[in-house]
Design a protein around this motif. Structure first.
Motif, PDB file in Angstrom:
ATOM      1  N   PHE A   1       0.794  -1.317  -0.032  1.00 41.74           N
ATOM      2  CA  PHE A   1       0.099  -0.157   0.003  1.00 41.74           C
ATOM      3  C   PHE A   1       0.834   1.289   0.048  1.00 41.74           C
ATOM      4  O   PHE A   1       0.520   2.200  -0.482  1.00 41.74           O
ATOM      5  N   GLU A   2       2.088   1.309   0.775  1.00 40.92           N
ATOM      6  CA  GLU A   2       2.946   2.336   0.710  1.00 40.92           C
ATOM      7  C   GLU A   2       3.163   2.868  -0.615  1.00 40.92           C
ATOM      8  O   GLU A   2       2.993   4.241  -0.888  1.00 40.92           O
ATOM      9  N   SER A   3       3.908   2.117  -1.394  1.00 43.17           N
ATOM     10  CA  SER A   3       4.139   2.689  -2.907  1.00 43.17           C
ATOM     11  C   SER A   3       3.053   2.810  -3.542  1.00 43.17           C
ATOM     12  O   SER A   3       3.012   3.821  -4.579  1.00 43.17           O
ATOM     13  N   LEU A   4       1.981   2.107  -3.332  1.00 49.62           N
ATOM     14  CA  LEU A   4       0.736   2.204  -4.198  1.00 49.62           C
ATOM     15  C   LEU A   4       0.135   3.658  -4.010  1.00 49.62           C
ATOM     16  O   LEU A   4      -0.139   4.374  -4.888  1.00 49.62           O
ATOM     17  N   LEU A   5       0.138   4.191  -2.933  1.00 47.35           N
ATOM     18  CA  LEU A   5      -0.351   5.375  -2.260  1.00 47.35           C
ATOM     19  C   LEU A   5       0.562   6.549  -2.735  1.00 47.35           C
ATOM     20  O   LEU A   5       0.101   7.702  -3.262  1.00 47.35           O
ATOM     21  N   GLN A   6       1.853   6.472  -2.599  1.00 48.15           N
ATOM     22  CA  GLN A   6       2.793   7.369  -2.832  1.00 48.15           C
ATOM     23  C   GLN A   6       2.902   7.787  -4.422  1.00 48.15           C
ATOM     24  O   GLN A   6       3.181   8.819  -4.644  1.00 48.15           O
ATOM     25  N   ASN A   7       2.486   6.739  -5.111  1.00 49.01           N
ATOM     26  CA  ASN A   7       2.587   6.886  -6.578  1.00 49.01           C
ATOM     27  C   ASN A   7       1.237   7.263  -7.295  1.00 49.01           C
ATOM     28  O   ASN A   7       1.254   7.854  -8.590  1.00 49.01           O
ATOM     29  N   ALA A   8       0.354   7.354  -6.689  1.00 50.89           N
ATOM     30  CA  ALA A   8      -1.235   7.839  -6.890  1.00 50.89           C
ATOM     31  C   ALA A   8      -1.289   9.252  -6.663  1.00 50.89           C
ATOM     32  O   ALA A   8      -0.761   9.947  -5.771  1.00 50.89           O
ATOM     33  N   SER A   9      -2.141   9.863  -7.693  1.00 51.28           N
ATOM     34  CA  SER A   9      -2.434  11.282  -7.526  1.00 51.28           C
ATOM     35  C   SER A   9      -3.455  11.691  -6.428  1.00 51.28           C
ATOM     36  O   SER A   9      -3.531  12.386  -5.675  1.00 51.28           O
ATOM     37  N   TYR A  10      -4.669  10.741  -6.292  1.00 48.22           N
ATOM     38  CA  TYR A  10      -5.824  10.823  -5.638  1.00 48.22           C
ATOM     39  C   TYR A  10      -6.024   9.663  -4.763  1.00 48.22           C
ATOM     40  O   TYR A  10      -5.910   8.487  -5.463  1.00 48.22           O
ATOM     41  N   PHE A  11      -6.586   9.932  -3.649  1.00 45.40           N
ATOM     42  CA  PHE A  11      -6.843   8.721  -2.701  1.00 45.40           C
ATOM     43  C   PHE A  11      -8.573   8.927  -2.291  1.00 45.40           C
ATOM     44  O   PHE A  11      -8.816  10.046  -1.762  1.00 45.40           O
ATOM     45  N   VAL A  12      -9.332   8.307  -2.990  1.00 43.91           N
ATOM     46  CA  VAL A  12     -10.798   8.443  -2.467  1.00 43.91           C
ATOM     47  C   VAL A  12     -11.472   7.470  -1.523  1.00 43.91           C
ATOM     48  O   VAL A  12     -11.079   6.312  -1.472  1.00 43.91           O
ATOM     49  N   PHE A  13     -12.254   8.215  -0.371  1.00 49.81           N
ATOM     50  CA  PHE A  13     -12.644   7.144   0.407  1.00 49.81           C
ATOM     51  C   PHE A  13     -13.964   7.760   0.900  1.00 49.81           C
ATOM     52  O   PHE A  13     -14.311   9.097   0.813  1.00 49.81           O
ATOM     53  N   GLY A  14     -14.636   7.134   1.621  1.00 46.26           N
ATOM     54  CA  GLY A  14     -16.213   7.441   2.264  1.00 46.26           C
ATOM     55  C   GLY A  14     -16.112   7.436   3.835  1.00 46.26           C
ATOM     56  O   GLY A  14     -15.068   6.856   4.074  1.00 46.26           O
ATOM     57  N   SER A  15     -17.271   7.605   4.517  1.00 45.22           N
ATOM     58  CA  SER A  15     -17.160   7.546   5.809  1.00 45.22           C
ATOM     59  C   SER A  15     -17.832   6.089   6.251  1.00 45.22           C
ATOM     60  O   SER A  15     -17.677   5.841   7.559  1.00 45.22           O
ATOM     61  N   LEU A  16     -18.514   5.414   5.275  1.00 44.69           N
ATOM     62  CA  LEU A  16     -19.366   4.262   5.831  1.00 44.69           C
ATOM     63  C   LEU A  16     -18.144   3.050   6.067  1.00 44.69           C
ATOM     64  O   LEU A  16     -18.367   2.335   7.160  1.00 44.69           O
ATOM     65  N   VAL A  17     -17.112   3.075   5.164  1.00 52.03           N
ATOM     66  CA  VAL A  17     -16.012   2.156   5.455  1.00 52.03           C
ATOM     67  C   VAL A  17     -15.187   2.308   7.156  1.00 52.03           C
ATOM     68  O   VAL A  17     -14.566   1.382   7.532  1.00 52.03           O
ATOM     69  N   ALA A  18     -15.592   3.280   7.686  1.00 50.41           N
ATOM     70  CA  ALA A  18     -15.040   3.754   8.974  1.00 50.41           C
ATOM     71  C   ALA A  18     -16.124   3.356  10.104  1.00 50.41           C
ATOM     72  O   ALA A  18     -15.726   3.589  11.295  1.00 50.41           O
ATOM     73  N   ARG A  19     -17.123   2.486   9.873  1.00 56.14           N
ATOM     74  CA  ARG A  19     -17.828   1.944  10.767  1.00 56.14           C
ATOM     75  C   ARG A  19     -17.298   1.004  11.811  1.00 56.14           C
ATOM     76  O   ARG A  19     -17.856   0.802  12.825  1.00 56.14           O
ATOM     77  N   ASN A  20     -16.097   0.345  11.495  1.00 57.43           N
ATOM     78  CA  ASN A  20     -15.614  -0.770  12.142  1.00 57.43           C
ATOM     79  C   ASN A  20     -14.267  -0.155  12.366  1.00 57.43           C
ATOM     80  O   ASN A  20     -13.654   0.298  11.480  1.00 57.43           O
ATOM     81  N   ALA A  21     -13.654  -0.346  13.444  1.00 54.05           N
ATOM     82  CA  ALA A  21     -12.262  -0.126  14.000  1.00 54.05           C
ATOM     83  C   ALA A  21     -11.244  -0.532  13.016  1.00 54.05           C
ATOM     84  O   ALA A  21     -10.029   0.297  12.712  1.00 54.05           O
TER      85      ALA A  21
END
Length: 298
Positions: free
Chosen positions: A112-132
């Motif tokens: 994930f580290e290199s994946l995220l470093q090389n991407a321009s945008y990271f998209v997320f929502g609030s629903l996935v944060a329902r569980n710790a």
């Protein structure tokens, strides 16, 4: 890990929406990735499915659409996500999002580290944060990601003010619908108009860009100190599920292309309107169909 470099990483839930007549794949991160792929961008999706037929079918479906499933995790203990949807007498949609689901337990992977470093945008929502578990991985990803795009997806009872504020505090680009704007801004004050509401959130959380979809009333795009608006396009609505996700994908696509904000907002409005005219959240299409949408503008 694949040797590919992905422009956008979408993080979160993927599940089956069980309707009265049929079941269809859904999940905002999946929808955004689908439309980004249709628009010629390179998305990857970080999610988790169960070791079951539903999970295998989702992987096959996404692979068949040309979307990378390299970062789909398989959970051997928890089933693939399901949401049961029913329609009330007033046409209001009621969702029962089954918990737990495999996407509640996304695990950290060193790739994930290199994946995220090389991407321009990271998209997320609030629903996935329902569980710790998934929430912790989400915040770990946000520490690395370059431009963080928060697509609020408020589904009761899986949100609360503190969680939304935590996510807003990490956000560079915020996308919300008009009801979500009124709800969140209403936690702080009773503002005179939507421009004041947007401005208050931008200043409170130091957000660079805020995008608000307003259904039949079009959309707003606030970039730094400047507001842009679009009146929207009129289409015969077949289903609104997925139109906001298509809108967001179109905006991100144009931001990647460094298009002017007015152009980005118009293109996103056209794609969102087109998807609203289809029954599916992820219909097959070519960009030529959007050329016909402009004649229907109010």
């Amino acid at each position: 890990m694949s040797g590919n470099t992905y422009q956008v990483i979408c993080f979160g839930e993927i599940l089956w929406n069980v309707l009265p007549q049929r079941a269809v794949p859904c999940g905002a991160p999946m929808n955004v990735a689908y439309h980004l792929n249709k628009l010629g961008k390179s998305p990857a999706l970080i999610t988790r499915v169960g070791f079951d037929d539903k999970g295998k079918e989702l992987i096959n479906l996404l692979s068949g659409c040309g979307i990378s499933t390299d970062f789909f995790q398989v959970d051997y203990h928890t089933q693939t996500g399901v949401v049961h949807t029913r329609i009330k007498k007033d046409d209001e949609m009621v969702y029962d999002i089954v918990k737990p689901a495999a996407w509640d337990y996304i695990q950290w992977e060193d790739d994930f580290e290199s994946l995220l470093q090389n991407a321009s945008y990271f998209v997320f929502g609030s629903l996935v944060a329902r569980n710790a578990q998934s929430k912790n991985i989400l915040f770990q990803c946000m520490e690395i990601a370059k431009i963080k795009v928060f697509d609020i997806n408020i589904r009761s009872p899986f949100f609360h003010q503190q969680l939304i504020e935590e996510l807003l505090g990490k956000t560079d680009v915020l996308k919300m619908n008009i009801a979500e704007l009124h709800l969140v801004s209403g936690w702080y004050n009773d503002y005179k108009n939507d421009l004041e509401r947007v401005k208050s959130l931008r200043e409170r959380f130091n957000i660079k860009s805020i995008i608000v979809t307003k259904g039949n009333d079009g959309a707003l795009f606030n970039l730094d100190e400047t507001f842009y608006s679009h009146p929207g396009y009129t289409v015969k609505v077949a289903g609104t599920s997925g139109s906001g996700d298509a809108f967001l994908a179109a905006i991100i696509s144009k931001l990647i292309d460094r298009a002017p904000p007015v152009e980005a907002l118009d293109f996103a409005s056209r794609l969102g309107a087109y998807v609203a005219s289809r029954k599916e959240a992820c219909p097959d299409y070519t960009l030529s169909v959007l050329d016909r949408i402009h004649i229907l503008q109010n």
